[in-house]
Enzyme design. Structure first.
Site, short mmCIF file in Angstrom:
data_model
loop_
_atom_site.label_atom_id
_atom_site.label_comp_id
_atom_site.label_asym_id
_atom_site.label_seq_id
_atom_site.Cartn_x
_atom_site.Cartn_y
_atom_site.Cartn_z
CE LYS A 81 6.95 -21.43 44.83
NZ LYS A 81 8.19 -22.06 44.29
CB SER A 156 9.80 -19.49 41.86
OG SER A 156 9.70 -20.83 42.31
CB SER A 180 12.27 -22.41 43.35
OG SER A 180 12.23 -21.81 42.11
N1 GLN Z 1 14.75 -20.38 38.50
C1 GLN Z 1 14.36 -21.64 37.93
C2 GLN Z 1 13.32 -21.43 36.87
O1 GLN Z 1 12.95 -20.34 36.65
C3 GLN Z 1 13.93 -22.58 38.98
C4 GLN Z 1 12.53 -22.46 39.35
C5 GLN Z 1 12.13 -23.47 40.36
O2 GLN Z 1 12.96 -24.14 40.98
N2 GLN Z 1 10.83 -23.60 40.52
O3 GLN Z 1 12.87 -22.35 36.26
#
Ligand code: GLN
Length: 478
Positions: A81, A156, A180
């Site tokens: 990532k 994400s 994420s």
């Molecule tokens: N969807 C969550 C957020 O927007 C988790 C994001 C993540 O785990 N980096 O914060």
């Protein structure tokens, strides 16, 4: 040839290289050409790292030729990532503000992968600074779910999930703050691990919410997933929150006759869960029961508060962590003779709207007068949630829930409704708040074919039980 390689697991590649069925350069070529064709269609990558990847692949082939050890991941193509630092190529966090930023050091994750013989072929697209649940918040545009129909891959870490699900790489790394890795794994029909807090070094992972951030991994089978974790886990002097713990050779210990006590928290099966997805989870529970595991109804009374706590703590920590992007030290700078104006213009142009929303909310919940009412309160409730898990783990080995309340949704469907988007994390955020490990494993599909994910959570540093039960479940479905 290419399509044939794309189906191979990491374990198949390792074996094929040792047997000389193909070379590391051939595998690398295949992965990169698929990344250029399929990967581009899906918008899964931000940067491809041809030169470094081929240099590493040639080195692996040289070692094979001389019968030297190629390492436990020798020759396996991997994607990272784009918030995990890897030298000589940009690390953008999918943000305009990090345009052209090239990290001066490797993350510990990258260092360990390379020294195990892994071949990093590229950096994957993501929600900007890992903030999002659909991968639509990227400066480089949305990622598409390879299952088709213009669906989001989840976020994400959507680029990493897409790259694995599309067969470009067998293993990819993402990051987790609130789900994420698990949620995109569920949306794309693959496996995803969020390890225990402290399980993998965060050195070289761009910080979002440091008390929850963890690097996690994706794979198309549980053996590869456990291998990926085994390679990068463990204490690192560069991250004081990383933990020294006994990490067994997970891939060798997957076959187990253990019968587990599995807790089903009643709070997770109420309104909001898609009926068809719920049915798949119910079937899985029955399969576990039939296989001799004990199913117990349990309660995590504070879990309904998890989203509220998560979105206070995450934004608070983000507002502090993102203060460093000011046009002085990294990436983008919009010039102005006045220093404050330079900060202002750079941050205004450099950050996207979700990141700005979180910085504003985070600054608010930390400000004098509101700190006690929001941030301090959220930390207190977080402690109660941790205790809920401690109590439950006296009674059961693991907790089973859906990974996400729905299967993948369409691109554009929730982008204008941040609250609906935040609710995607309702089942995943508790594990991040409590610091415990969790996996998402494929668990059938709803009637139109969109995959469903099943989540299992265990005590801190008991990743082994999660790998074993996931491996068992894969067998039950065969
Ligand atoms: N969807 C969550 C957020 O927007 C988790 C994001 C993540 O785990 N980096 O914060």
């Amino acid at each position: 040839m290419i399509a044939e390689y794309s189906k191979l697991s990491a374990m198949d590649i390792i074996k094929g290289l040792r047997d000389k069925s193909f070379s590391a350069v051939e595998i690398c070529e295949s992965a990169l050409s698929l990344a250029e064709s399929k990967g581009r269609e899906l918008n899964a990558f931000i940067t491809l790292t041809h030169d470094k990847a081929f240099a590493q692949a040639r080195e692996i082939d040289r070692k094979i030729h001389h019968n030297e050890d190629i390492g436990p991941l020798g020759g396996v193509p991997i994607a990272l990532k784009d918030n995990i630092c890897y030298t000589d190529c940009p690390t953008t966090c999918a943000s305009h503000i990090l345009d052209k930023f090239i990290p001066p050091y490797d993350s510990t994750c990258a260092t360990r992968l390379i020294s195990a013989g892994g071949i990093i072929i590229g950096k994957t697209n993501m929600d900007e600074f890992a903030m999002g649940s659909s991968n639509e918040n990227s400066y480089y545009g949305p990622v598409i779910n390879p299952i088709g129909n213009n669906l989001v891959p989840g976020g994400s870490s959507g680029g990493s999930a897409s790259a694995v699900a599309a067969g470009i790489v067998p293993i990819a790394f993402g990051s987790e703050t609130g789900g994420s890795v698990r949620q995109p794994a569920a949306f794309c029909g693959i496996y995803g691990l969020k390890p225990s807090y402290g399980g993998i070094s965060r050195y070289g992972l761009a910080a979002f919410a440091s008390s929850m951030d963890q690097i996690g991994s994706f794979a198309r089978n549980i053996k590869d997933l456990s291998l990926a974790y085994r390679i990068v886990c463990g204490r690192d002097e560069n991250d004081s929150t990383s933990v020294a713990f006994a990490h067994p050779d997970y891939p060798d210990l997957l076959e187990s006759e253990r019968k587990f006590q599995i807790g089903i928290p009643r709070e997770f099966f109420l309104e909001g869960l898609d009926k068809e997805a719920g049915k798949q989870i119910d079937n899985a529970i029955k399969l576990f029961q039939k296989d001799g595991h004990t199913i117990k109804e349990i309660s995590l009374p504070n879990s309904p508060l998890a989203i509220a706590i998560y979105y206070i703590i995450a934004v608070a920590e983000a507002s502090s962590n993102l203060a460093r992007y000011d046009g002085v030290k990294y990436g983008l700078r919009i010039k102005d003779d006045d220093l404050i104006n330079m900060y202002d213009k750079t941050r205004n142009l450099g950050f996207g709207s979700e990141v700005k929303r979180r910085i504003i909310l985070g600054t608010y919940v930390l400000s004098a007068g509101y700190y006690d009412a929001y941030y301090f309160k959220a930390q207190q409730v977080r402690e109660l949630l941790k205790r809920d898990f401690e109590t439950v783990f006296k009674d059961v080995d693991m907790v089973l829930t859906p990974t996400s309340p729905t299967a993948a949704f369409k691109i554009g469907e929730r982008i204008d409704d941040p609250l609906a988007m935040y609710l995607s994390d309702i089942y995943t955020a508790p594990a991040n708040l409590a610091g415990i490990p969790a996996v998402s494993i494929p668990c059938g599909a709803v009637s139109d074919g969109r995959p469903v994910g099943l989540q299992l959570m265990a005590k801190a540093f008991d990743e082994l039980s999660l790998f074993q039960i996931a491996s068992r479940f894969a067998k039950l479905g065969e």
